[in-house]
Design an enzyme around this catalytic site. Structure first.
Site, PDB file in Angstrom:
ATOM      1  N   LYS A 172      -7.694  21.939   8.419  1.00 57.90           N
ATOM      2  CA  LYS A 172      -9.150  21.879   8.156  1.00 57.90           C
ATOM      3  C   LYS A 172      -9.447  22.427   6.759  1.00 57.90           C
ATOM      4  O   LYS A 172      -8.627  22.271   5.865  1.00 57.90           O
ATOM      5  CB  LYS A 172      -9.929  22.591   9.268  1.00 57.90           C
ATOM      6  CG  LYS A 172      -9.518  22.092  10.658  1.00 57.90           C
ATOM      7  CD  LYS A 172     -10.459  22.511  11.747  1.00 57.90           C
ATOM      8  CE  LYS A 172      -9.969  21.933  13.079  1.00 57.90           C
ATOM      9  NZ  LYS A 172     -10.872  22.237  14.199  1.00 57.90           N
ATOM     10  N   SER A 192      -8.159  23.986  21.158  1.00 60.67           N
ATOM     11  CA  SER A 192      -7.710  25.318  21.570  1.00 60.67           C
ATOM     12  C   SER A 192      -6.328  25.309  22.219  1.00 60.67           C
ATOM     13  O   SER A 192      -6.048  26.070  23.143  1.00 60.67           O
ATOM     14  CB  SER A 192      -8.747  25.981  22.502  1.00 60.67           C
ATOM     15  OG  SER A 192      -9.973  26.131  21.833  1.00 60.67           O
ATOM     16  N   GLY A 235     -11.861  24.738  18.830  1.00 60.74           N
ATOM     17  CA  GLY A 235     -12.219  25.983  18.161  1.00 60.74           C
ATOM     18  C   GLY A 235     -13.016  26.944  19.044  1.00 60.74           C
ATOM     19  O   GLY A 235     -13.549  27.940  18.568  1.00 60.74           O
ATOM     20  N   ASN A 256      -3.601  20.848  11.889  1.00 61.48           N
ATOM     21  CA  ASN A 256      -4.775  20.401  11.125  1.00 61.48           C
ATOM     22  C   ASN A 256      -5.365  21.654  10.490  1.00 61.48           C
ATOM     23  O   ASN A 256      -5.996  22.453  11.168  1.00 61.48           O
ATOM     24  CB  ASN A 256      -5.770  19.725  12.093  1.00 61.48           C
ATOM     25  CG  ASN A 256      -7.103  19.408  11.425  1.00 61.48           C
ATOM     26  OD1 ASN A 256      -7.235  19.471  10.211  1.00 61.48           O
ATOM     27  ND2 ASN A 256      -8.096  19.061  12.246  1.00 61.48           N
ATOM     28  N   HIS A 308     -11.821  12.593  13.236  1.00 63.45           N
ATOM     29  CA  HIS A 308     -11.923  13.922  13.850  1.00 63.45           C
ATOM     30  C   HIS A 308     -13.391  14.170  14.225  1.00 63.45           C
ATOM     31  O   HIS A 308     -14.298  13.740  13.521  1.00 63.45           O
ATOM     32  CB  HIS A 308     -11.424  14.993  12.878  1.00 63.45           C
ATOM     33  CG  HIS A 308     -11.280  16.323  13.540  1.00 63.45           C
ATOM     34  ND1 HIS A 308     -12.355  17.158  13.747  1.00 63.45           N
ATOM     35  CD2 HIS A 308     -10.201  16.941  14.088  1.00 63.45           C
ATOM     36  CE1 HIS A 308     -11.918  18.235  14.396  1.00 63.45           C
ATOM     37  NE2 HIS A 308     -10.631  18.130  14.611  1.00 63.45           N
ATOM     38  N   GLU A 362      -9.320  14.855  21.969  1.00 66.16           N
ATOM     39  CA  GLU A 362      -9.818  16.195  21.677  1.00 66.16           C
ATOM     40  C   GLU A 362     -11.213  16.351  22.264  1.00 66.16           C
ATOM     41  O   GLU A 362     -12.198  15.946  21.636  1.00 66.16           O
ATOM     42  CB  GLU A 362      -9.885  16.415  20.163  1.00 66.16           C
ATOM     43  CG  GLU A 362      -8.554  16.306  19.457  1.00 66.16           C
ATOM     44  CD  GLU A 362      -8.539  17.086  18.155  1.00 66.16           C
ATOM     45  OE1 GLU A 362      -7.719  17.997  18.038  1.00 66.16           O
ATOM     46  OE2 GLU A 362      -9.373  16.800  17.280  1.00 66.16           O
ATOM     47  N   GLU A 398     -15.221  16.623  13.875  1.00 68.21           N
ATOM     48  CA  GLU A 398     -16.018  17.274  12.818  1.00 68.21           C
ATOM     49  C   GLU A 398     -16.485  16.254  11.783  1.00 68.21           C
ATOM     50  O   GLU A 398     -17.559  16.389  11.202  1.00 68.21           O
ATOM     51  CB  GLU A 398     -15.191  18.405  12.181  1.00 68.21           C
ATOM     52  CG  GLU A 398     -15.077  19.591  13.141  1.00 68.21           C
ATOM     53  CD  GLU A 398     -13.789  20.389  13.043  1.00 68.21           C
ATOM     54  OE1 GLU A 398     -13.082  20.312  12.025  1.00 68.21           O
ATOM     55  OE2 GLU A 398     -13.487  21.111  14.027  1.00 68.21           O
TER      56      GLU A 398
HETATM   57  P1  PGA Z   1      -8.442  23.986  17.475  1.00 66.33           P
HETATM   58  O1  PGA Z   1      -8.746  22.616  16.684  1.00 66.33           O
HETATM   59  O2  PGA Z   1      -6.979  23.943  17.824  1.00 66.33           O
HETATM   60  O3  PGA Z   1      -8.775  25.073  16.480  1.00 66.33           O
HETATM   61  O4  PGA Z   1      -9.320  23.997  18.676  1.00 66.33           O
HETATM   62  C1  PGA Z   1      -8.150  21.408  17.064  1.00 66.33           C
HETATM   63  C2  PGA Z   1      -8.640  20.308  16.159  1.00 66.33           C
HETATM   64  O5  PGA Z   1      -9.823  20.309  15.803  1.00 66.33           O
HETATM   65  O6  PGA Z   1      -7.865  19.411  15.762  1.00 66.33           O
END
Ligand code: PGA
Length: 249
Positions: A11, A212, A172, A9, A94, A166, A96
């Protein structure tokens, strides 16, 4: 048998030129390997058509889609538009999107329907925030997210969905859920699905872990019986970091 999937992803990262370079490099690296999982990269809308043209071994997805099919919705991108680029997957819900853009379970239900109606496979994300985990509410949160957005689907449509667990506190932040924590929620999700659609359907659904996930922890996470792969943010932005995760199967 359900599929193992490692999905990147990106982003809101990479210009078009940077994205093309990364996709090309990933294709060149992966085409020489024998892969034990499907590899997907979910990229910004403006990258879709160009990245689709660069890759064969990798499947392309979008990161979001509109909750309307077409018309006067300035700035939105529809499921049909995404499908017309050759993309096959789309991330829906997601954290976010839920947190920063106010996407509710009801809106996400519309997005899932539009994705499926246009032949896209939704990667539907669920997960609790830190306060919910601290209050031991993670199972309630995840089951509500799944049931409110997905459980009105007929079986033949539900079977097409990929789920991603998640935990928001792990995204992140460098704080990965332990493989035991991931397995516990993945098994709970599968049980929740089995109660609604039966165990054959529950056993056929891929459930990815995200938050992560990296070269150091992917192997342990993917070894858990109900973890069928990962949704990878930061570590999908370079081939050096993404490849060991893909090869963790
Ligand atoms: P990350 O993000 O691996 O940077 O923690 C995962 C995600 O948001 O899909």
């Amino acid at each position: 048998m359900r599929k193992n999937i490692v999905a990147g992803n990106w982003k809101m990262n990479n210009t078009l030129q940077e994205g093309i370079v990364l996709a090309r490099e990933l294709q060149k690296t992966l085409e020489e390997k024998t892969l034990k999982c499907e590899v997907v990269i979910c990229v910004p809308f403006i990258h879709l058509a160009s990245v689709v043209a660069e890759v064969k071994t990798v499947i392309v997805g979008a990161e979001n889609l509109a909750d309307k099919s077409s018309g006067a919705y300035t700035g939105e991108v529809s499921a049909a538009m995404i499908a017309s680029t050759g993309a096959k997957y789309v991330i829906v819900g997601h954290s976010e999107r839920r947190t920063y853009y106010g996407e509710t379970n009801a809106v996400l239900k519309e997005k899932v329907l539009l994705a499926l109606a246009n032949g896209l496979i939704p990667i539907f994300c669920v997960g609790e925030v830190l306060a919910e985990r601290e209050a031991n509410k993670q199972k309630d949160v995840v089951s509500t997210q799944i049931s409110e957005s997905l459980f009105d689907l007929p079986t033949e449509d539900f079977r097409k969905i990929v789920l991603a667990y998640e935990p928001v506190w792990a995204i992140g932040t460098g704080k990965t859920a332990t493989s035991e924590q991931a397995q516990e929620i993945h098994a709970f999700i599968r049980k929740t699905i089995a109660e609604r659609y039966g165990s054959a359907v529950a056993d056929s659904i891929s459930i990815l872990y995200g938050g992560s996930c990296n070269a150091g922890n992917a192997g342990e996470l993917f070894a858990k019986p109900d973890v069928d792969g990962g949704l990878i943010g930061g570590a999908s932005l370079s081939v050096d970091k993404f490849l060991p995760i893909v090869e963790a199967f």
